[in-house]
Design a protein around this motif. Structure first.
Motif, mmCIF file in Angstrom:
data_model
loop_
_atom_site.group_PDB
_atom_site.id
_atom_site.type_symbol
_atom_site.label_atom_id
_atom_site.label_comp_id
_atom_site.label_asym_id
_atom_site.label_seq_id
_atom_site.Cartn_x
_atom_site.Cartn_y
_atom_site.Cartn_z
ATOM 1 N N GLN A 179 45.530 38.694 29.667
ATOM 2 C CA GLN A 179 45.742 40.124 29.424
ATOM 3 C C GLN A 179 44.417 40.775 29.031
ATOM 4 O O GLN A 179 43.833 40.464 28.002
ATOM 5 C CB GLN A 179 46.785 40.324 28.336
ATOM 6 N N GLU A 207 41.410 40.236 39.436
ATOM 7 C CA GLU A 207 42.296 40.358 40.597
ATOM 8 C C GLU A 207 41.672 39.653 41.801
ATOM 9 O O GLU A 207 42.338 38.929 42.538
ATOM 10 C CB GLU A 207 42.556 41.830 40.919
ATOM 11 N N ARG A 251 47.361 40.777 41.933
ATOM 12 C CA ARG A 251 47.163 42.083 41.326
ATOM 13 C C ARG A 251 47.659 42.052 39.884
ATOM 14 O O ARG A 251 48.468 41.195 39.519
ATOM 15 C CB ARG A 251 47.966 43.136 42.107
ATOM 16 N N ALA A 252 47.163 42.975 39.107
ATOM 17 C CA ALA A 252 47.646 43.095 37.741
ATOM 18 C C ALA A 252 49.164 43.248 37.768
ATOM 19 O O ALA A 252 49.697 43.998 38.573
ATOM 20 C CB ALA A 252 47.006 44.295 37.069
ATOM 21 N N GLY A 253 49.848 42.494 36.930
ATOM 22 C CA GLY A 253 51.307 42.539 36.919
ATOM 23 C C GLY A 253 51.945 41.403 37.689
ATOM 24 O O GLY A 253 53.152 41.203 37.624
ATOM 25 N N GLU A 254 51.115 40.637 38.414
ATOM 26 C CA GLU A 254 51.675 39.569 39.252
ATOM 27 C C GLU A 254 51.384 38.181 38.686
ATOM 28 O O GLU A 254 50.485 38.003 37.871
ATOM 29 C CB GLU A 254 51.077 39.652 40.665
ATOM 30 N N THR A 273 49.248 34.506 35.252
ATOM 31 C CA THR A 273 49.797 35.862 35.289
ATOM 32 C C THR A 273 48.694 36.772 34.780
ATOM 33 O O THR A 273 48.012 36.438 33.810
ATOM 34 C CB THR A 273 51.046 35.989 34.395
ATOM 35 N N LEU A 274 48.509 37.896 35.450
ATOM 36 C CA LEU A 274 47.455 38.837 35.050
ATOM 37 C C LEU A 274 48.088 40.140 34.587
ATOM 38 O O LEU A 274 49.049 40.617 35.190
ATOM 39 C CB LEU A 274 46.526 39.091 36.244
ATOM 40 N N GLY A 275 47.558 40.674 33.515
ATOM 41 C CA GLY A 275 48.077 41.948 33.029
ATOM 42 C C GLY A 275 47.084 42.667 32.149
ATOM 43 O O GLY A 275 45.956 42.207 31.959
ATOM 44 N N GLU A 276 47.518 43.814 31.651
ATOM 45 C CA GLU A 276 46.698 44.586 30.721
ATOM 46 C C GLU A 276 47.269 44.427 29.323
ATOM 47 O O GLU A 276 48.432 44.090 29.151
ATOM 48 C CB GLU A 276 46.741 46.076 31.081
#
Ligand SMILES: Cc1cc2nc3c(=O)[nH]c(=O)nc-3n(C[C@H](O)[C@H](O)[C@H](O)COP(=O)(O)O)c2cc1C
Ligand code: SF4
Ligand code: FES
Lengths: 176, 443
Positions: A81, A101, A107-110, A118-121
């Motif tokens: 994150q 990404e 992509r962010a959220g995936e 898992t990638l996110g903010e």
């Protein structure tokens, strides 16, 4: 299969409930223990936690869904994150997210197809003086901060480290 | 600054362990405190002009005076270590690098006010802080500084760490108490204040980490000494977190009343090469934005108010000429909307509307009427909500719109954002990207 805390977690759980005047108050830390053992917080896990704390399942549900650190759907073995709040955004937080990404091919959220990442903010993680940064939560529930990631070299070093460890981590989807 | 207090252990190796902390004079203040009367200590804290470091600046001694002496239920101490205000990163340093300082402060506070149990509410992401506090608490039990009959006195106090689980609103004191009780962090209507009905229905003191970490020094040196290290009504040195487009971001200790210019130039190393100061946020994103003309304002609660903003958490975010003020306002509205607990309609709906309107303006799809609409939206939030989160979005958003109105109008006229990047080295901004918060989908 009926859920059961591992022996080590059970010991922690018993100690935990002794800290509070009500069992309800032990809910936040108990959900962390459950996530550590069972990978994510499914309805089944909520029911188990409710039974252990002698709470109604609806009380556990309202709390589990309110707080973002409980995963109500499984995430990857490493949940990255990136902080994109102001101070980090000024020092390249969004660029860091884009680089990730590219590197991870998601992509962010995936979540990656192999279930590794898992990638996110994230919102401000109290690390504004060492921006840009991200936190990584692994499937044991351990969180690591990686800070001052302005250069490609710094990012690559972190990713290499994560990749070396990833095989040894359990897949949250298969933890219960 | 000559002598360091709050940060004196930050560069001492292993200062988070008992032996090193005690070698540096640790727990001497506690031993002195237990020889003093409760009222004597409260008076010293009042004299010290110590102000709440969580952002509101309430005089700590006065708050302590509100705690009832007698209570049928055991009284609680709750320490606010939820540190989530955007731009704020000072309490983390205390908890990670000098946990015993906070613990000693907790024990003195408990002795003074007759508190039986204490919880340090630490945001769940800060696992290093949580681990260090837990092991320091163990060491304190082993030494007899926690538990029953502390230092041979008729004094029992137990202290625990409680992990937060990802909710900015649990920084609000009653939201935090709800989180401690295992419930969703939805703030309570006040009154009753926590001093009357707080955690588990009992009288409860809520103080910030940095506030309580100052207590051992006040006992050691006396309230007047602490007061003399600051300015009128703002006692003592404090921690300042400097971030943004500056050369040396970080946490620095300096006196109350230091100017923003001194902090920027003498501590923060000045702006980055090629960067010029356009604006700064003095103490977390809930504060009004300020212009370089205010650089000589002193860091104090009254002085910052007189200069047109507020001191807040005293963690300053510096922004250079590349920063788009519409984008900042939009990003902040997005944050507060995401973090609204949803119980009050003006906050839940208003933050959503503000985020939508600002998002459209930033993307170049706005109309001139939207500026008035936005003002209307924030006017309807302010003062109409249970907790101060509503004001925390209304006040800054209005300030961006008032101070940088021409930038908002420019977006409407151009039909796009004239500032290409978030960061000075940056590529194109991606504000329109869907939120990547994987937790929200099922929340
Ligand atoms: C939305 C919101 C978020 C807050 N977040 C924090 C926080 O993260 N840490 C903190 O100490 N105080 C925070 N506060 C302030 C607390 O409500 C409270 O005033 C403070 O913890 C009291 O301690 P003090 O008197 O020592 O400052 C927040 C307030 C609001 C309205
Ligand atoms: S103002 Fe917002 S965050 Fe505060 S109680 Fe109301 S809805 Fe919740
Ligand atoms: S803005 Fe990223 S850690 Fe604070």
């Amino acid at each position: 299969m009926a859920l059961q805390f591992s022996p080590g977690t059970e010991t922690e759980f018993i100690e935990l409930i002794s800290r509070y005047p009500t069992r309800h108050a032990a809910l936040l830390p108990t959900l962390f223990l459950a996530q550590k053992d069972f990978g994510w917080i499914s309805v089944e896990v909520m029911d188990y936690v409710a039974a252990r704390l002698e709470l109604s399942p609806s009380k556990v549900l309202t709390t589990a869904t309110f707080y973002t650190m409980y995963n109500k759907t499984p995430v990857g073995k490493c949940h990255i994150q990136v902080c994109t709040t102001l101070s980090c955004a000024f020092r390249g937080g969004y660029e860091l997210l884009e680089k990730l990404e590219d590197r991870l091919g998601i992509r962010a959220g995936e979540t990656s197809a192999d279930g590794n990442y898992t990638l996110g903010e994230a919102e401000c993680l109290a690390s504004c003086g060492t921006a840009p940064m991200f936190q990584v939560t692994d499937s044991h529930g351990d969180i690591a901060y990686f800070e001052n990631l302005e250069s490609d070299a710094a990012l690559d070093a972190v990713l290499t480290k994560l990749n070396e460890r990833i095989e040894s981590l359990p897949d949250p989807r298969k933890m219960h | 600054m000559e002598e360091l207090f709050l940060s004196r252990n930050f560069s001492v190796k292993n200062a988070h362990t008992m032996p090193v902390y005690e070698q540096g004079g640790g727990y001497v203040a506690l031993k002195k405190a237990v020889t003093l009367e409760s009222q004597t200590i409260i008076d010293e804290v009042k004299k010290s002009n110590l102000r709440g470091r969580g952002g509101a600046g309430f005089p700590t001694g006065v708050k302590w005076g509100f705690m009832p002496k007698e209570s049928d239920l055991p009284k609680y101490l709750t320490i606010n270590g939820d540190e989530g205000e955007p731009g704020t990163f000072k309490d983390r340093s205390i908890m990670e690098l000098d946990p015993h300082r906070l613990i000693e402060g907790c024990i003195i506070t408990a002795w003074t006010l007759g508190l039986r149990y204490g919880y340090i509410y630490v945001r769940g992401e800060l696992q290093v802080a949580i681990r260090r506090l837990e092991s320091a608490i163990k060491e304190a039990y082993a030494k007899g500084y926690l538990g029953t009959k502390i230092l041979g006195k008729d004094f029992d106090f137990d202290l625990y760490v409680h992990p937060g689980a990802g909710a900015y609103i649990c920084g609000e004191e009653t939201g935090m108490i709800e989180g401690l009780e295992g419930k969703p962090g939805q703030p309570r209507l006040k009154p009753p204040f926590p001093a009357v009905v707080g955690a588990f229905g009992a009288p409860t003191l809520v103080n910030n980490v940095e506030t309580i970490a100052a207590i051992p020094f006040i006992i050691e040196r006396g309230g007047e000494h602490w007061a003399a290290l600051g300015i009128e009504k703002n006692g003592g040195p404090k921690l300042y977190g400097l971030s943004g487009h500056i050369k040396k971001p970080g946490v620095y200790e300096a006196p109350s009343g230091i100017t923003v210019r001194e902090l920027l130039e003498e501590y923060g190393g000045g702006m980055l090469d090629g960067s010029e100061l356009k604006a700064f946020i003095p103490g977390g994103s809930s504060c009004k934005v300020m212009l370089p003309a205010a650089l000589d304002a002193q860091m104090g609660f009254e002085t910052m108010r007189d200069a047109g903003s507020s001191m807040g958490t005293a963690c300053i975010t510096f922004m250079d000429q590349s920063v788009c003020m519409v984008r900042i306002a939009s990003r902040l509205a997005h944050f507060y909307h995401h973090e609204s607990c949803g119980q009050c309609t003006p906050c839940r709906e208003g933050t959503g509307w503000a985020a939508k309107v600002l998002g459209a303006l930033e993307a170049g799809h706005g109309r001139m009427e939207d500026l008035d609409l936005l003002m209307d939206v924030v006017d309807n939030i302010e003062g109409n909500t249970i907790c101060a989160l509503g004001d925390s979005v209304a006040i800054p958003v209005r300030s961006y719109l008032e101070i940088f109105r021409s930038e908002f109008e420019e977006h409407v006229k151009l039909g796009c954002c004239p500032h290409p990047a978030w960061s000075i080295r940056g590529t194109k901004p991606k504000l329109t990207k869907p939120r990547a918060d994987t937790h929200q989908a099922d929340a």
